[in-house]
Design a protein around this motif. Sequence first.
Motif, PDB file in Angstrom:
ATOM      1  N   LEU A  93      15.277  13.096  -3.331  1.00 55.14           N
ATOM      2  CA  LEU A  93      14.553  12.061  -2.604  1.00 55.14           C
ATOM      3  C   LEU A  93      15.399  10.808  -2.488  1.00 55.14           C
ATOM      4  O   LEU A  93      16.077  10.422  -3.442  1.00 55.14           O
ATOM      5  N   SER A  94      15.304  10.157  -1.320  1.00 60.14           N
ATOM      6  CA  SER A  94      15.936   8.856  -1.155  1.00 60.14           C
ATOM      7  C   SER A  94      15.035   8.004  -0.274  1.00 60.14           C
ATOM      8  O   SER A  94      14.132   8.523   0.401  1.00 60.14           O
ATOM      9  N   ARG A  95      15.302   6.722  -0.275  1.00 59.52           N
ATOM     10  CA  ARG A  95      14.386   5.804   0.422  1.00 59.52           C
ATOM     11  C   ARG A  95      15.179   4.731   1.149  1.00 59.52           C
ATOM     12  O   ARG A  95      16.100   4.146   0.569  1.00 59.52           O
ATOM     13  N   ASP A  96      14.829   4.487   2.405  1.00 61.89           N
ATOM     14  CA  ASP A  96      15.415   3.412   3.198  1.00 61.89           C
ATOM     15  C   ASP A  96      14.280   2.455   3.548  1.00 61.89           C
ATOM     16  O   ASP A  96      13.546   2.678   4.517  1.00 61.89           O
ATOM     17  N   ASN A  97      14.120   1.421   2.762  1.00 64.01           N
ATOM     18  CA  ASN A  97      12.996   0.505   2.958  1.00 64.01           C
ATOM     19  C   ASN A  97      13.113  -0.292   4.254  1.00 64.01           C
ATOM     20  O   ASN A  97      12.103  -0.737   4.809  1.00 64.01           O
ATOM     21  N   ALA A  98      14.319  -0.469   4.752  1.00 58.40           N
ATOM     22  CA  ALA A  98      14.492  -1.174   6.030  1.00 58.40           C
ATOM     23  C   ALA A  98      13.856  -0.377   7.172  1.00 58.40           C
ATOM     24  O   ALA A  98      13.436  -0.957   8.178  1.00 58.40           O
ATOM     25  N   LYS A  99      13.795   0.933   6.998  1.00 57.49           N
ATOM     26  CA  LYS A  99      13.208   1.797   8.021  1.00 57.49           C
ATOM     27  C   LYS A  99      11.838   2.319   7.607  1.00 57.49           C
ATOM     28  O   LYS A  99      11.256   3.144   8.322  1.00 57.49           O
ATOM     29  N   ASN A 100      11.351   1.877   6.456  1.00 55.94           N
ATOM     30  CA  ASN A 100      10.056   2.358   5.927  1.00 55.94           C
ATOM     31  C   ASN A 100      10.026   3.877   5.851  1.00 55.94           C
ATOM     32  O   ASN A 100       8.978   4.501   6.093  1.00 55.94           O
ATOM     33  N   VAL A 151       5.640  17.999  -5.481  1.00 57.75           N
ATOM     34  CA  VAL A 151       7.055  18.292  -5.288  1.00 57.75           C
ATOM     35  C   VAL A 151       7.917  17.177  -5.886  1.00 57.75           C
ATOM     36  O   VAL A 151       8.788  17.422  -6.713  1.00 57.75           O
ATOM     37  N   SER A 152       7.641  15.936  -5.455  1.00 50.66           N
ATOM     38  CA  SER A 152       8.469  14.816  -5.908  1.00 50.66           C
ATOM     39  C   SER A 152       7.814  13.497  -5.531  1.00 50.66           C
ATOM     40  O   SER A 152       6.996  13.449  -4.615  1.00 50.66           O
ATOM     41  N   PHE A 153       8.168  12.424  -6.259  1.00 49.52           N
ATOM     42  CA  PHE A 153       7.758  11.092  -5.833  1.00 49.52           C
ATOM     43  C   PHE A 153       8.903  10.115  -6.065  1.00 49.52           C
ATOM     44  O   PHE A 153       9.813  10.373  -6.864  1.00 49.52           O
ATOM     45  N   ILE A 154       8.815   8.985  -5.363  1.00 45.63           N
ATOM     46  CA  ILE A 154       9.813   7.930  -5.487  1.00 45.63           C
ATOM     47  C   ILE A 154       9.093   6.595  -5.524  1.00 45.63           C
ATOM     48  O   ILE A 154       8.097   6.386  -4.818  1.00 45.63           O
ATOM     49  N   THR A 155       9.610   5.680  -6.336  1.00 43.19           N
ATOM     50  CA  THR A 155       9.008   4.362  -6.446  1.00 43.19           C
ATOM     51  C   THR A 155       9.546   3.420  -5.371  1.00 43.19           C
ATOM     52  O   THR A 155      10.451   3.777  -4.624  1.00 43.19           O
ATOM     53  N   ALA A 156       8.983   2.224  -5.324  1.00 46.73           N
ATOM     54  CA  ALA A 156       9.260   1.294  -4.225  1.00 46.73           C
ATOM     55  C   ALA A 156      10.743   0.964  -4.078  1.00 46.73           C
ATOM     56  O   ALA A 156      11.271   0.924  -2.961  1.00 46.73           O
ATOM     57  N   SER A 157      11.402   0.731  -5.186  1.00 46.55           N
ATOM     58  CA  SER A 157      12.814   0.355  -5.124  1.00 46.55           C
ATOM     59  C   SER A 157      13.721   1.555  -4.898  1.00 46.55           C
ATOM     60  O   SER A 157      14.895   1.404  -4.560  1.00 46.55           O
ATOM     61  N   GLY A 158      13.169   2.743  -5.123  1.00 45.51           N
ATOM     62  CA  GLY A 158      13.982   3.949  -5.047  1.00 45.51           C
ATOM     63  C   GLY A 158      14.692   4.261  -6.348  1.00 45.51           C
ATOM     64  O   GLY A 158      15.388   5.262  -6.459  1.00 45.51           O
ATOM     65  N   ALA A 159      14.490   3.408  -7.354  1.00 47.29           N
ATOM     66  CA  ALA A 159      15.209   3.582  -8.614  1.00 47.29           C
ATOM     67  C   ALA A 159      14.660   4.732  -9.444  1.00 47.29           C
ATOM     68  O   ALA A 159      15.376   5.321 -10.253  1.00 47.29           O
ATOM     69  N   ASN A 160      13.385   5.016  -9.273  1.00 44.46           N
ATOM     70  CA  ASN A 160      12.750   6.061 -10.088  1.00 44.46           C
ATOM     71  C   ASN A 160      12.240   7.187  -9.210  1.00 44.46           C
ATOM     72  O   ASN A 160      11.541   6.961  -8.216  1.00 44.46           O
ATOM     73  N   THR A 161      12.597   8.396  -9.605  1.00 45.41           N
ATOM     74  CA  THR A 161      12.123   9.591  -8.924  1.00 45.41           C
ATOM     75  C   THR A 161      11.718  10.627  -9.970  1.00 45.41           C
ATOM     76  O   THR A 161      12.150  10.570 -11.125  1.00 45.41           O
ATOM     77  N   LYS A 162      10.871  11.545  -9.533  1.00 45.56           N
ATOM     78  CA  LYS A 162      10.498  12.657 -10.405  1.00 45.56           C
ATOM     79  C   LYS A 162      10.374  13.893  -9.529  1.00 45.56           C
ATOM     80  O   LYS A 162       9.925  13.807  -8.390  1.00 45.56           O
ATOM     81  N   TYR A 163      10.741  15.032 -10.096  1.00 49.13           N
ATOM     82  CA  TYR A 163      10.718  16.289  -9.357  1.00 49.13           C
ATOM     83  C   TYR A 163       9.965  17.347 -10.143  1.00 49.13           C
ATOM     84  O   TYR A 163      10.025  17.384 -11.370  1.00 49.13           O
ATOM     85  N   LEU A 213       0.811  -1.220   0.000  1.00 48.96           N
ATOM     86  CA  LEU A 213       0.000   0.000   0.000  1.00 48.96           C
ATOM     87  C   LEU A 213       0.842   1.268   0.000  1.00 48.96           C
ATOM     88  O   LEU A 213       0.301   2.363  -0.170  1.00 48.96           O
ATOM     89  N   THR A 214       2.134   1.136   0.192  1.00 51.83           N
ATOM     90  CA  THR A 214       3.000   2.318   0.311  1.00 51.83           C
ATOM     91  C   THR A 214       4.168   2.256  -0.655  1.00 51.83           C
ATOM     92  O   THR A 214       5.240   2.781  -0.390  1.00 51.83           O
ATOM     93  N   GLN A 215       3.948   1.620  -1.804  1.00 52.95           N
ATOM     94  CA  GLN A 215       5.043   1.469  -2.758  1.00 52.95           C
ATOM     95  C   GLN A 215       5.491   2.806  -3.341  1.00 52.95           C
ATOM     96  O   GLN A 215       6.666   3.005  -3.617  1.00 52.95           O
ATOM     97  N   ILE A 216       4.549   3.688  -3.537  1.00 51.12           N
ATOM     98  CA  ILE A 216       4.850   4.996  -4.094  1.00 51.12           C
ATOM     99  C   ILE A 216       4.706   6.026  -2.978  1.00 51.12           C
ATOM    100  O   ILE A 216       3.662   6.081  -2.310  1.00 51.12           O
ATOM    101  N   ILE A 217       5.733   6.809  -2.764  1.00 58.31           N
ATOM    102  CA  ILE A 217       5.697   7.899  -1.788  1.00 58.31           C
ATOM    103  C   ILE A 217       5.866   9.215  -2.538  1.00 58.31           C
ATOM    104  O   ILE A 217       6.815   9.381  -3.309  1.00 58.31           O
ATOM    105  N   GLY A 218       4.936  10.103  -2.311  1.00 56.00           N
ATOM    106  CA  GLY A 218       4.984  11.405  -2.956  1.00 56.00           C
ATOM    107  C   GLY A 218       5.025  12.528  -1.935  1.00 56.00           C
ATOM    108  O   GLY A 218       4.421  12.428  -0.868  1.00 56.00           O
ATOM    109  N   TRP A 219       5.734  13.570  -2.265  1.00 51.85           N
ATOM    110  CA  TRP A 219       5.750  14.782  -1.446  1.00 51.85           C
ATOM    111  C   TRP A 219       5.000  15.885  -2.191  1.00 51.85           C
ATOM    112  O   TRP A 219       5.220  16.095  -3.386  1.00 51.85           O
TER     113      TRP A 219
END
Length: 125
Positions: A70-77, A48-60, A30-36
């Motif tokens: 944007l960056s993502r640490d999935n271990a820390k959600n 402002v920006s979004f990031i995909t689940a793997s962190g490989a894709n971002t848009k600004y 339910l939280t694969q895509i995070i947007g600001w």
Amino acid sequence: QVQVVESGGGLVPAGGSLRLSCTASGHISLTQIIGWFRQAPGKGREFVSFITASGANTKYADSVKGRFTLSRDNAKNTVYLQMNNLKPEDTAVYYCGARPRGSGDYTIARQYSYWGQGTQVTVSS
């Protein structure tokens, strides 16, 4: 159930930096895509920006490109929005949204199912 919590806002002078955090708990699907998004007084919620689940894709958004990262640490959600060279026009309440991966435009606020309470960013001139 999904909970989204933002933190890290504050008051900084123009040219300064802040790092916002967004922690999304709940089923990972339910939280694969995070947007600001941000909302200034009297204005609508702006992408402002979004990031995909793997962190490989971002848009600004063009207004923040080259200044925000944007960056993502999935271990820390947790997703981090590093904001550098802040300008007075960046002043707004910043909201983090979460949604599953799928159809739709990730730059549109209404496409997101879950939202945090927002964190205030104020940039003084």
